[in-house]
Design a protein around this motif. Structure first.
Motif, PDB file in Angstrom:
ATOM      1  N   PRO A  65       0.812  -1.230   0.000  1.00 15.27           N
ATOM      2  CA  PRO A  65       0.000   0.000   0.000  1.00 15.27           C
ATOM      3  C   PRO A  65       0.842   1.275   0.000  1.00 15.27           C
ATOM      4  O   PRO A  65       0.678   2.170   0.839  1.00 15.27           O
ATOM      5  N   VAL A  66       1.751   1.360  -0.951  1.00 10.32           N
ATOM      6  CA  VAL A  66       2.586   2.550  -1.088  1.00 10.32           C
ATOM      7  C   VAL A  66       1.713   3.751  -1.446  1.00 10.32           C
ATOM      8  O   VAL A  66       0.800   3.640  -2.273  1.00 10.32           O
ATOM      9  N   ALA A  67       1.965   4.888  -0.811  1.00 13.66           N
ATOM     10  CA  ALA A  67       1.200   6.098  -1.126  1.00 13.66           C
ATOM     11  C   ALA A  67       1.471   6.501  -2.571  1.00 13.66           C
ATOM     12  O   ALA A  67       2.630   6.663  -2.977  1.00 13.66           O
ATOM     13  N   THR A  68       0.408   6.671  -3.335  1.00  9.52           N
ATOM     14  CA  THR A  68       0.545   6.995  -4.754  1.00  9.52           C
ATOM     15  C   THR A  68      -0.028   8.353  -5.120  1.00  9.52           C
ATOM     16  O   THR A  68       0.024   8.750  -6.279  1.00  9.52           O
ATOM     17  N   ARG A  69      -0.592   9.049  -4.127  1.00  7.26           N
ATOM     18  CA  ARG A  69      -1.190  10.359  -4.386  1.00  7.26           C
ATOM     19  C   ARG A  69      -0.647  11.389  -3.404  1.00  7.26           C
ATOM     20  O   ARG A  69      -0.281  11.048  -2.290  1.00  7.26           O
ATOM     21  N   PRO A  70      -0.626  12.670  -3.828  1.00  6.92           N
ATOM     22  CA  PRO A  70      -0.166  13.729  -2.924  1.00  6.92           C
ATOM     23  C   PRO A  70      -1.068  13.814  -1.700  1.00  6.92           C
ATOM     24  O   PRO A  70      -2.244  13.447  -1.776  1.00  6.92           O
ATOM     25  N   PRO A  71      -0.571  14.291  -0.568  1.00  9.40           N
ATOM     26  CA  PRO A  71       0.784  14.827  -0.435  1.00  9.40           C
ATOM     27  C   PRO A  71       1.838  13.782  -0.098  1.00  9.40           C
ATOM     28  O   PRO A  71       3.028  14.088  -0.132  1.00  9.40           O
ATOM     29  N   LEU A  72       1.441  12.552   0.219  1.00  8.83           N
ATOM     30  CA  LEU A  72       2.410  11.560   0.678  1.00  8.83           C
ATOM     31  C   LEU A  72       3.136  10.829  -0.442  1.00  8.83           C
ATOM     32  O   LEU A  72       4.258  10.359  -0.263  1.00  8.83           O
ATOM     33  N   GLY A  73       2.485  10.712  -1.585  1.00 10.79           N
ATOM     34  CA  GLY A  73       3.080   9.906  -2.639  1.00 10.79           C
ATOM     35  C   GLY A  73       2.846  10.455  -4.025  1.00 10.79           C
ATOM     36  O   GLY A  73       2.419  11.591  -4.209  1.00 10.79           O
ATOM     37  N   GLY A  74       3.101   9.618  -5.005  1.00 11.01           N
ATOM     38  CA  GLY A  74       2.987  10.035  -6.383  1.00 11.01           C
ATOM     39  C   GLY A  74       4.327  10.520  -6.928  1.00 11.01           C
ATOM     40  O   GLY A  74       5.318  10.633  -6.214  1.00 11.01           O
ATOM     41  N   ARG A  75       4.341  10.811  -8.207  1.00 10.98           N
ATOM     42  CA  ARG A  75       5.578  11.160  -8.901  1.00 10.98           C
ATOM     43  C   ARG A  75       6.308  12.338  -8.250  1.00 10.98           C
ATOM     44  O   ARG A  75       7.541  12.349  -8.189  1.00 10.98           O
ATOM     45  N   ALA A  76       5.575  13.324  -7.754  1.00  6.64           N
ATOM     46  CA  ALA A  76       6.214  14.507  -7.164  1.00  6.64           C
ATOM     47  C   ALA A  76       7.079  14.146  -5.964  1.00  6.64           C
ATOM     48  O   ALA A  76       8.129  14.763  -5.734  1.00  6.64           O
ATOM     49  N   ARG A  77       6.656  13.156  -5.179  1.00  9.20           N
ATOM     50  CA  ARG A  77       7.453  12.717  -4.027  1.00  9.20           C
ATOM     51  C   ARG A  77       8.510  11.702  -4.455  1.00  9.20           C
ATOM     52  O   ARG A  77       9.649  11.745  -3.985  1.00  9.20           O
ATOM     53  N   THR A 120       6.626   6.472   0.767  1.00 14.30           N
ATOM     54  CA  THR A 120       5.885   6.408   2.036  1.00 14.30           C
ATOM     55  C   THR A 120       4.822   5.318   1.959  1.00 14.30           C
ATOM     56  O   THR A 120       4.179   5.133   0.920  1.00 14.30           O
ATOM     57  N   LEU A 121       4.645   4.617   3.053  1.00 18.06           N
ATOM     58  CA  LEU A 121       3.574   3.635   3.154  1.00 18.06           C
ATOM     59  C   LEU A 121       2.991   3.678   4.563  1.00 18.06           C
ATOM     60  O   LEU A 121       3.618   4.231   5.477  1.00 18.06           O
ATOM     61  N   PRO A 122       1.793   3.132   4.758  1.00 22.35           N
ATOM     62  CA  PRO A 122       1.191   3.144   6.089  1.00 22.35           C
ATOM     63  C   PRO A 122       2.020   2.332   7.078  1.00 22.35           C
ATOM     64  O   PRO A 122       2.563   1.277   6.731  1.00 22.35           O
ATOM     65  N   TRP A 123       2.092   2.803   8.300  1.00 24.46           N
ATOM     66  CA  TRP A 123       2.802   2.065   9.335  1.00 24.46           C
ATOM     67  C   TRP A 123       2.210   0.669   9.518  1.00 24.46           C
ATOM     68  O   TRP A 123       2.908  -0.301   9.762  1.00 24.46           O
ATOM     69  N   SER A 124       0.898   0.579   9.358  1.00 22.01           N
ATOM     70  CA  SER A 124       0.219  -0.701   9.544  1.00 22.01           C
ATOM     71  C   SER A 124       0.733  -1.773   8.592  1.00 22.01           C
ATOM     72  O   SER A 124       0.627  -2.973   8.875  1.00 22.01           O
ATOM     73  N   ALA A 125       1.313  -1.365   7.457  1.00 25.46           N
ATOM     74  CA  ALA A 125       1.808  -2.340   6.493  1.00 25.46           C
ATOM     75  C   ALA A 125       3.059  -3.059   6.975  1.00 25.46           C
ATOM     76  O   ALA A 125       3.358  -4.175   6.525  1.00 25.46           O
ATOM     77  N   VAL A 126       3.784  -2.436   7.892  1.00 24.22           N
ATOM     78  CA  VAL A 126       5.034  -3.044   8.376  1.00 24.22           C
ATOM     79  C   VAL A 126       4.951  -3.402   9.856  1.00 24.22           C
ATOM     80  O   VAL A 126       5.922  -3.864  10.452  1.00 24.22           O
ATOM     81  N   ASP A 127       3.804  -3.163  10.455  1.00 23.32           N
ATOM     82  CA  ASP A 127       3.619  -3.504  11.864  1.00 23.32           C
ATOM     83  C   ASP A 127       3.209  -4.968  11.958  1.00 23.32           C
ATOM     84  O   ASP A 127       2.742  -5.572  11.003  1.00 23.32           O
TER      85      ASP A 127
END
Length: 262
Positions: free
Chosen positions: A235-247, A254-261
């Motif tokens: 669940p990698v962030a793919t949209r702003p502000p956390l993700g997407g090409r700009a980041r 960035t991905l949710p903490w829950s994905a690695v917890d």
């Protein structure tokens, strides 16, 4: 005055060491700071020099002219050395994880502070900070290399950790898992087979390898393609502000903490 909570760190710092995290804070939390009447930001454990606190202040003032920044350090000598650099909206005080400031901060930045503590202590200090921020406040806690070319940080709010961000200078690593040494203290000891963070870093390396041909167009294009590949299964962030090409083009992911917890 009560004894500050915490232990004195090595205090290593330097110009632009935290630029990557600051850039992320501006992009992700700039709107939050502007929405608050009197936004207060705490730079916790700024180290032997005032430099990174002053840089944070300057960068935040560009997007939120009303922000106030307080550098908090547990070493009296470091506070005394930093105070001459204070100005309107920027100050330095003696303290630790108790955050001795006048009101709950909107944002706390704490970098390279928890490395010397055990995992259980790190979780305790996270909880302490969460209790001290404003109701809608956030914490950015992480670790970076000596010159800031590799960094990993967690984003937290009052409910707990919410995000995990990897950031690297292109050409400053051989494979993404090189950033594992910069994982938050609450996560670094769990980078072993069978744990989600280990699986993620394994897949990160695999995606990086699969997209190696794009290296002919530069590390940036390879990183962007790697992020897209990972986003198919994580669940990698793919949209702003956390993700997407700009980041991604900045060497972030960035991905949710829950994905690695657990």
């Amino acid at each position: 005055m009560p004894k500050p909570i915490g232990e004195i760190t090595r205090g290593t710092t330097g110009h632009n060491r935290l630029r990557r995290a600051d850039r992320w804070v501006v992009a992700v939390h700039g709107r939050l700071l502007r929405s608050v009447e009197r936004p207060l930001v705490v730079d916790l454990g700024y180290g032997a020099s005032h430099t990174t606190t002053l840089e944070l202040f300057s960068r935040l003032r560009r997007v939120c002219p009303s922000v106030e920044v307080v550098g908090v350090e547990i070493d009296p000598g470091r506070v005394a050395a930093a105070r001459p650099y204070g100005r309107e909206g920027l100050s330095f005080v003696l303290g630790g994880f108790e955050l001795p400031v006048g009101r709950p901060p909107t944002l706390v930045r704490a970098f390279n502070v928890l490395r010397q503590y055990g995992e259980a202590e790190a979780w305790e200090y996270w909880a302490m900070l969460r209790r001290r921020i404003a109701p809608d406040g956030v914490i950015v806690e992480g670790t970076c290399s000596e010159v800031g070319h590799r960094a990993v940080w967690a984003g937290l709010d009052a409910t707990g950790p919410r995000t995990l961000t990897f950031s690297a200078r292109f050409g400053g690593f051989e494979r993404p898992s090189d950033l594992a040494e910069r994982l938050p203290k609450t996560l670094i000891h769990r980078n072993v087979p069978g744990e989600p963070i280990h699986a993620f870093l394994r897949d990160f390396d695999h995606a990086w390898a699969v997209n190696a041909p794009l290296g002919a167009y530069g590390f940036r294009q390879r990183w962007i393609a790697t992020a897209r590949t990972l986003a198919r299964t994580w669940p990698v962030a793919t949209r702003p502000p956390l993700g997407g090409r700009a980041r991604w083009r900045l060497g972030e992911l960035t991905l949710p903490w829950s994905a690695v917890d657990r």
